[in-house]
Design an enzyme around this catalytic site. Structure first.
Site, PDB file in Angstrom:
ATOM      1  N   HIS A  77     -39.232  75.849 -16.547  1.00  0.00           N
ATOM      2  CA  HIS A  77     -39.235  75.515 -15.112  1.00  0.00           C
ATOM      3  C   HIS A  77     -39.140  74.010 -14.928  1.00  0.00           C
ATOM      4  O   HIS A  77     -39.722  73.250 -15.715  1.00  0.00           O
ATOM      5  CB  HIS A  77     -40.465  76.094 -14.408  1.00  0.00           C
ATOM      6  CG  HIS A  77     -41.798  75.589 -14.895  1.00  0.00           C
ATOM      7  ND1 HIS A  77     -42.357  74.415 -14.457  1.00  0.00           N
ATOM      8  CD2 HIS A  77     -42.686  76.099 -15.788  1.00  0.00           C
ATOM      9  CE1 HIS A  77     -43.531  74.242 -15.029  1.00  0.00           C
ATOM     10  NE2 HIS A  77     -43.753  75.241 -15.858  1.00  0.00           N
ATOM     11  N   ASP A  79     -40.002  72.442 -12.014  1.00  0.00           N
ATOM     12  CA  ASP A  79     -40.971  71.880 -11.066  1.00  0.00           C
ATOM     13  C   ASP A  79     -42.267  71.505 -11.788  1.00  0.00           C
ATOM     14  O   ASP A  79     -42.549  71.991 -12.891  1.00  0.00           O
ATOM     15  CB  ASP A  79     -41.251  72.855  -9.911  1.00  0.00           C
ATOM     16  CG  ASP A  79     -41.830  74.200 -10.370  1.00  0.00           C
ATOM     17  OD1 ASP A  79     -41.361  74.727 -11.400  1.00  0.00           O
ATOM     18  OD2 ASP A  79     -42.754  74.703  -9.702  1.00  0.00           O
ATOM     19  N   GLU A 141     -41.914  77.507 -10.240  1.00  0.00           N
ATOM     20  CA  GLU A 141     -42.754  78.300 -11.153  1.00  0.00           C
ATOM     21  C   GLU A 141     -44.225  78.089 -10.825  1.00  0.00           C
ATOM     22  O   GLU A 141     -45.029  79.017 -10.843  1.00  0.00           O
ATOM     23  CB  GLU A 141     -42.488  77.891 -12.615  1.00  0.00           C
ATOM     24  CG  GLU A 141     -43.139  78.805 -13.653  1.00  0.00           C
ATOM     25  CD  GLU A 141     -44.565  78.440 -14.018  1.00  0.00           C
ATOM     26  OE1 GLU A 141     -45.242  79.252 -14.662  1.00  0.00           O
ATOM     27  OE2 GLU A 141     -45.033  77.341 -13.648  1.00  0.00           O
ATOM     28  N   GLU A 142     -44.549  76.838 -10.494  1.00  0.00           N
ATOM     29  CA  GLU A 142     -45.960  76.474 -10.312  1.00  0.00           C
ATOM     30  C   GLU A 142     -46.557  77.040  -9.028  1.00  0.00           C
ATOM     31  O   GLU A 142     -47.738  76.898  -8.782  1.00  0.00           O
ATOM     32  CB  GLU A 142     -46.111  74.935 -10.322  1.00  0.00           C
ATOM     33  CG  GLU A 142     -45.732  74.279 -11.640  1.00  0.00           C
ATOM     34  CD  GLU A 142     -46.719  74.553 -12.767  1.00  0.00           C
ATOM     35  OE1 GLU A 142     -47.665  75.330 -12.561  1.00  0.00           O
ATOM     36  OE2 GLU A 142     -46.526  73.995 -13.859  1.00  0.00           O
ATOM     37  N   HIS A 363     -51.309  69.925 -15.791  1.00  0.00           N
ATOM     38  CA  HIS A 363     -51.882  69.857 -14.435  1.00  0.00           C
ATOM     39  C   HIS A 363     -52.938  68.759 -14.286  1.00  0.00           C
ATOM     40  O   HIS A 363     -53.525  68.628 -13.228  1.00  0.00           O
ATOM     41  CB  HIS A 363     -52.492  71.204 -14.002  1.00  0.00           C
ATOM     42  CG  HIS A 363     -51.499  72.339 -14.001  1.00  0.00           C
ATOM     43  ND1 HIS A 363     -51.730  73.529 -13.371  1.00  0.00           N
ATOM     44  CD2 HIS A 363     -50.259  72.454 -14.534  1.00  0.00           C
ATOM     45  CE1 HIS A 363     -50.689  74.337 -13.534  1.00  0.00           C
ATOM     46  NE2 HIS A 363     -49.787  73.697 -14.248  1.00  0.00           N
TER      47      HIS A 363
HETATM   48 ZN   LIG Z   1     -45.546  75.505 -16.840  1.00  0.00          ZN
END
Ligand SMILES: [Zn+2]
Length: 391
Positions: A77, A79, A141-142, A363
């Site tokens: 992904h 993003d 995705e997030e 994150h």
């Molecule tokens: Zn990821």
């Protein structure tokens, strides 16, 4: 964009270019995809974009090698999660290389995998290719694995689609063949307003919501204590969690509205829709009758937010065996975080999760990837290339 002016020289160079695009999920990813598309075009590779309805974001799909046969997809992904409110020591969108690490938003989750795949593409294309590699890069995705669904729908209907998918989420290059799924739901409770001195004629939405949340907590305890269990997952059981609740306006008003959001992070074999149905049944049999007795028109509504299916692939599945051969490791694992792998699997494309970096860094502020992880991922891809070249 200035990124396209100078040729990409290696993996780290490509990772730096990708990190520089602020593709936080709320933003468009089209500039990044245009850059990737132009880079591939320079290599003689056509790519296609599968856009969202608004045309503001896109998945990118490209095939390196012959297009008349299935191949292996490398998926990631584009993003990243927001940096808002996080305390970063350096600019999150400028790679800071120090201490054998690269720091920056998306270095582990998961632009490094995408960058390495792209940087090594010329090397792959330099030989005769028997088995093609597909690049499948997604958006959003997030925020619930939303973007990739359009791409999987498009691929599922084609006569030729990938026969295996490697999703390069950060696993420290461990082969992950199973993960939990997640069903997220928003619940809105409509009560009936009244002066709090006359609470007997009102329907208190906050209290009704609290009863439902308490029931969810009971479900959580039951799963914790009674299972089912899968000891390879942490925690080893399906978890139930309420994350937000908002209700009421003032203490002297019986609240009319309350809303809360909750999730089931379930073992791949657990059916989260059955768990949701259990809550709905409890609400309709035990909470709503009293609400309705005071005021019809009150009650609960449930809105689906997202569902990421779990992943469960047998150890002897071809895609798992392939990933084990490429990593040289003879063990596989399971993780608790969700990925796009379950969606690919449901779309008829067997999938495994294996990528550089650690989910521990994802994150967080000062997210980083170890340089050694990049080297390991390059070695993994080069072994894959060997298998795909003819002769
Ligand atoms: Zn990821």
């Amino acid at each position: 964009m200035q990124c396209t002016l100078r040729p990409v020289t290696n993996s780290i160079d490509m990772i730096e270019r990708l990190i520089a695009f602020d593709t936080t999920s709320r933003n468009s990813n089209l500039e990044l995809m245009d850059f990737v598309g132009a880079y591939l075009e320079d290599l003689g590779v056509a790519s296609e974009l599968v856009h969202n309805d608004a045309g503001t974001k896109a998945n990118l799909y490209a095939t390196l090698g012959p297009t008349d046969r299935p191949g292996i997809a490398l998926s990631g992904h584009t993003d990243v999660v927001p940096v808002d409110g996080q305390d970063w020591d350096t600019d999150p969108f400028v790679v800071d290389a120090r201490d054998e690490r690269l720091y920056g938003r998306g270095t582990s989750d998961m632009k490094s995998f995408i960058g390495i795949c792209l940087a090594l593409a010329p090397e792959f294309l330099a030989r005769d290719i028997a088995t093609p590699l597909h690049l499948a890069f997604s958006y959003d995705e997030e925020v619930g694995c939303l973007g990739v669904r359009g791409l999987i729908d498009a691929l599922a209907g084609r006569p030729i689609k990938p026969s295996a998918v490697i999703i390069g989420e950060p696993t420290m290059m461990n082969v992950i063949r199973a993960h939990k799924g997640k069903l997220s739901t928003r619940c809105c409770v409509r009560g009936h307003e009244a002066h709090s001195s006359l609470s007997h004629i009102g329907v208190n939405a906050v209290e009704a919501a609290a009863e439902a949340v308490a029931y969810l907590k009971g479900m959580a305890r039951r799963h914790r204590d009674e299972g089912p269990f899968d000891t390879e997952l942490t925690p080893s059981y399906t978890t139930v969690h309420t994350g937000t609740i908002h209700g009421g306006t003032a203490l002297n008003i019986v609240p009319r509205d309350c809303a809360f959001e909750f999730e089931f992070r379930h073992l791949p074999e657990d059916d989260p829709h059955a768990l949701l149905e259990e809550l709905r049944r409890h609400v309709s049999e035990n909470i709503e009758p009293e609400m309705h007795a005071t005021e019809p028109g009150t009650g609960f509504t449930f809105e689906p937010m997202s569902h990421i299916p779990g992943l469960s692939t047998d150890e002897d599945a071809e895609v798992v065996q392939l990933a084990m051969a490429l990593t040289g490791r003879n063990t596989t694992g399971k993780v608790s975080f969700g990925t796009e792998a379950g969606l690919f699997q449901n779309g008829g494309m067997p999938a495994v999760v294996c990528g550089p970096g650690s989910i521990d860094q994802a994150h967080k502020p000062n997210e980083f990837i170890e340089r050694d992880q990049i080297t390991q991922c390059e070695a993994f891809l080069r072994k894959l290339f060997e298998r795909c070249w003819s002769g």
